[in-house]
Design an enzyme around this catalytic site. Structure first.
Site, PDB file in Angstrom:
ATOM      1  N   GLY A   8       0.822  -1.218   0.000  1.00  0.00           N
ATOM      2  CA  GLY A   8       0.000   0.000   0.000  1.00  0.00           C
ATOM      3  C   GLY A   8       0.850   1.260   0.000  1.00  0.00           C
ATOM      4  O   GLY A   8       0.601   2.193   0.767  1.00  0.00           O
ATOM      5  N   SER A  10       1.214   3.381  -2.540  1.00  0.00           N
ATOM      6  CA  SER A  10       0.855   4.356  -3.584  1.00  0.00           C
ATOM      7  C   SER A  10       0.310   5.667  -3.031  1.00  0.00           C
ATOM      8  O   SER A  10       0.301   6.678  -3.727  1.00  0.00           O
ATOM      9  CB  SER A  10      -0.165   3.727  -4.545  1.00  0.00           C
ATOM     10  N   VAL A  60      -2.989  -7.464  -2.250  1.00  0.00           N
ATOM     11  CA  VAL A  60      -2.418  -8.233  -1.147  1.00  0.00           C
ATOM     12  C   VAL A  60      -3.452  -9.087  -0.401  1.00  0.00           C
ATOM     13  O   VAL A  60      -3.086  -9.866   0.468  1.00  0.00           O
ATOM     14  CB  VAL A  60      -1.633  -7.340  -0.154  1.00  0.00           C
ATOM     15  N   SER A 138      -3.960   0.197  14.165  1.00  0.00           N
ATOM     16  CA  SER A 138      -4.716   1.452  14.362  1.00  0.00           C
ATOM     17  C   SER A 138      -5.109   1.575  15.831  1.00  0.00           C
ATOM     18  O   SER A 138      -5.293   0.563  16.522  1.00  0.00           O
ATOM     19  CB  SER A 138      -5.991   1.419  13.515  1.00  0.00           C
ATOM     20  N   TYR A 151     -13.401  -3.031  10.716  1.00  0.00           N
ATOM     21  CA  TYR A 151     -12.066  -2.398  10.695  1.00  0.00           C
ATOM     22  C   TYR A 151     -11.343  -2.638  12.032  1.00  0.00           C
ATOM     23  O   TYR A 151     -10.184  -3.054  12.050  1.00  0.00           O
ATOM     24  CB  TYR A 151     -12.229  -0.897  10.436  1.00  0.00           C
ATOM     25  N   LYS A 155      -7.819  -4.762  12.765  1.00  0.00           N
ATOM     26  CA  LYS A 155      -6.618  -4.155  13.349  1.00  0.00           C
ATOM     27  C   LYS A 155      -6.241  -4.830  14.673  1.00  0.00           C
ATOM     28  O   LYS A 155      -5.063  -5.010  14.975  1.00  0.00           O
ATOM     29  CB  LYS A 155      -6.824  -2.646  13.537  1.00  0.00           C
ATOM     30  N   ILE A 184      -4.652  10.286  11.163  1.00  0.00           N
ATOM     31  CA  ILE A 184      -3.590  10.837  10.321  1.00  0.00           C
ATOM     32  C   ILE A 184      -4.242  11.443   9.077  1.00  0.00           C
ATOM     33  O   ILE A 184      -5.187  10.854   8.512  1.00  0.00           O
ATOM     34  CB  ILE A 184      -2.598   9.721   9.882  1.00  0.00           C
TER      35      ILE A 184
HETATM   36  P1  NAP Z   1      -4.894   5.549   2.117  1.00  0.00           P
HETATM   37  O1  NAP Z   1      -4.326   6.884   1.842  1.00  0.00           O
HETATM   38  O2  NAP Z   1      -6.310   5.279   1.778  1.00  0.00           O
HETATM   39  O3  NAP Z   1      -3.956   4.466   1.435  1.00  0.00           O
HETATM   40  C1  NAP Z   1      -4.257   3.098   1.509  1.00  0.00           C
HETATM   41  C2  NAP Z   1      -3.224   2.308   0.745  1.00  0.00           C
HETATM   42  O4  NAP Z   1      -3.558   0.916   0.852  1.00  0.00           O
HETATM   43  C3  NAP Z   1      -3.181   2.665  -0.738  1.00  0.00           C
HETATM   44  O5  NAP Z   1      -1.848   2.760  -1.150  1.00  0.00           O
HETATM   45  C4  NAP Z   1      -3.879   1.464  -1.388  1.00  0.00           C
HETATM   46  O6  NAP Z   1      -3.342   1.152  -2.666  1.00  0.00           O
HETATM   47  C5  NAP Z   1      -3.493   0.341  -0.437  1.00  0.00           C
HETATM   48  N1  NAP Z   1      -4.377  -0.814  -0.583  1.00  0.00           N
HETATM   49  C6  NAP Z   1      -5.698  -0.924  -0.279  1.00  0.00           C
HETATM   50  N2  NAP Z   1      -6.153  -2.145  -0.618  1.00  0.00           N
HETATM   51  C7  NAP Z   1      -5.098  -2.817  -1.170  1.00  0.00           C
HETATM   52  C8  NAP Z   1      -4.933  -4.117  -1.699  1.00  0.00           C
HETATM   53  N3  NAP Z   1      -5.946  -4.998  -1.765  1.00  0.00           N
HETATM   54  N4  NAP Z   1      -3.708  -4.474  -2.182  1.00  0.00           N
HETATM   55  C9  NAP Z   1      -2.671  -3.603  -2.127  1.00  0.00           C
HETATM   56  N5  NAP Z   1      -2.761  -2.357  -1.636  1.00  0.00           N
HETATM   57  C10 NAP Z   1      -3.968  -1.974  -1.149  1.00  0.00           C
HETATM   58  O7  NAP Z   1      -4.781   5.197   3.679  1.00  0.00           O
HETATM   59  P2  NAP Z   1      -3.676   5.569   4.769  1.00  0.00           P
HETATM   60  O8  NAP Z   1      -4.311   6.487   5.713  1.00  0.00           O
HETATM   61  O9  NAP Z   1      -2.378   5.885   4.159  1.00  0.00           O
HETATM   62  O10 NAP Z   1      -3.593   4.148   5.520  1.00  0.00           O
HETATM   63  C11 NAP Z   1      -2.462   3.307   5.508  1.00  0.00           C
HETATM   64  C12 NAP Z   1      -2.592   2.314   6.652  1.00  0.00           C
HETATM   65  O11 NAP Z   1      -2.629   3.016   7.890  1.00  0.00           O
HETATM   66  C13 NAP Z   1      -3.872   1.477   6.596  1.00  0.00           C
HETATM   67  O12 NAP Z   1      -3.610   0.163   7.010  1.00  0.00           O
HETATM   68  C14 NAP Z   1      -4.770   2.171   7.601  1.00  0.00           C
HETATM   69  O13 NAP Z   1      -5.734   1.302   8.133  1.00  0.00           O
HETATM   70  C15 NAP Z   1      -3.751   2.597   8.639  1.00  0.00           C
HETATM   71  N6  NAP Z   1      -4.208   3.683   9.498  1.00  0.00           N
HETATM   72  C16 NAP Z   1      -4.568   4.897   8.973  1.00  0.00           C
HETATM   73  C17 NAP Z   1      -4.994   5.902   9.818  1.00  0.00           C
HETATM   74  C18 NAP Z   1      -5.423   7.260   9.311  1.00  0.00           C
HETATM   75  O14 NAP Z   1      -6.001   8.031  10.106  1.00  0.00           O
HETATM   76  N7  NAP Z   1      -5.157   7.617   8.064  1.00  0.00           N
HETATM   77  C19 NAP Z   1      -5.078   5.664  11.192  1.00  0.00           C
HETATM   78  C20 NAP Z   1      -4.708   4.433  11.692  1.00  0.00           C
HETATM   79  C21 NAP Z   1      -4.272   3.444  10.833  1.00  0.00           C
HETATM   80  P3  NAP Z   1      -4.134   1.361  -4.061  1.00  0.00           P
HETATM   81  O15 NAP Z   1      -4.823   2.707  -3.949  1.00  0.00           O
HETATM   82  O16 NAP Z   1      -3.028   1.320  -5.059  1.00  0.00           O
HETATM   83  O17 NAP Z   1      -5.097   0.221  -4.195  1.00  0.00           O
END
Ligand code: NAP
Length: 241
Positions: A8, A10, A60, A138, A151, A155, A184
């Site tokens: 992930g 990207s 994945v 998370s 979700y 986690k 975030i």
């Molecule tokens: P995001 O901007 O929505 O990015 C999510 C990433 O996951 C993208 O690069 C997406 O890739 C990839 N992804 C989703 N499904 C996939 C799959 N089947 N195979 C491969 N890649 C996949 O989210 P983010 O906030 O950066 O989150 C990253 C991680 O941090 C996640 O696990 C999220 O649960 C965790 N997190 C986020 C927060 C927050 O507040 N943002 C808080 C706690 C935890 P594509 O777009 O290329 O499919």
């Protein structure tokens, strides 16, 4: 030179971690699924700075995709020293509205992916008697989120895997830790309006929403550390204590 594979990569947190580790001199394999253009753009931007990374498309949540991705990384660089399981999705819905399809998609993407990636990377790490696995979970896995049961379960499952695996893999000198971020500022939270974001900020002792770079800093520390395993580290501004 050590090799990092990040899922992930990207967008959001994963992109920030991948770019910064590449600048720090690691070999980076950046995984993406749907956002190919964004992954290619990151690769291009880094190459303008003289930094080469590999990008690889894989869903994945599918074992076969993960298998091929690990083979690709091993063929390119010989080892996977650091695995960062970051790919994830989120969905707000009432518990009774969750369909089997919703549930399986969430668990498949957020939790099964971690199971597949670790299993497929492990033979190389065990052979080297060296490895660092970082799972991005998370705060909601720690305290539970209303209207995000699937979700939160995914986690919390990751954190359970982290603790058990740390015990199993410690003797092989493989460290396994979770980073459980607070809120975030990424696309994942685009559904939160400004009023809710302001409320979260006000309820956070450090009075701010996190940025992807905050998670990169934690990743960097965990990579360099040699005595931390089985821990759930939560950069969250004090929102959850
Ligand atoms: P995001 O901007 O929505 O990015 C999510 C990433 O996951 C993208 O690069 C997406 O890739 C990839 N992804 C989703 N499904 C996939 C799959 N089947 N195979 C491969 N890649 C996949 O989210 P983010 O906030 O950066 O989150 C990253 C991680 O941090 C996640 O696990 C999220 O649960 C965790 N997190 C986020 C927060 C927050 O507040 N943002 C808080 C706690 C935890 P594509 O777009 O290329 O499919």
């Amino acid at each position: 030179m050590k090799t990092v594979l990040i899922t992930g990569g990207s967008k959001g947190i994963g992109k920030c971690i991948a770019e910064n580790l590449a600048r720090d001199g690691y070999n980076v394999v950046l995984n993406y699924n749907k956002s190919g253009n964004q992954a290619k753009q990151t690769q291009k931007d880094l190459s303008k700075q003289g930094i080469k990374i590999e990008i690889y498309k894989a869903d994945v949540s599918k074992r076969e995709d993960v298998k091929k991705m690990m083979k690709f990384a091993l063929n390119k660089f010989g080892n996977i020293d650091i695995l960062i399981n970051n790919a994830g999705i989120a969905k707000l819905q009432m518990f009774n509205d969750i369909t089997d399809e919703d549930w399986n998609e969430m668990i498949g993407t957020n939790l099964n992916s971690v199971f597949y990636c670790i299993q497929e990377a492990l033979p190389n790490m065990i052979h080297n008697k060296n490895g660092c696995i970082i799972n991005i979970s998370s705060i909601w896995g720690l305290v539970g989120a209303s209207c995000e049961v699937a979700y939160s379960v995914s986690k919390a499952g990751i954190d359970g895997m982290t603790k058990s695996l740390a015990k199993e893999l410690g003797p092989s000198n493989i460290r396994v830790n979770s980073i459980a971020p607070g809120v975030i500022d990424t696309e994942m939270n685009n559904n939160l309006d400004n009023v809710i974001k302001e409320e979260i900020k006000n309820e956070t002792p450090l009075n701010k929403i996190g940025k992807p770079i905050d998670i990169y800093r934690c990743v960097k520390w965990l990579i360099e550390d040699e005595f931390t395993t089985g821990q759930i580290i939560s950069p969250n501004g004090g929102y959850v204590i």
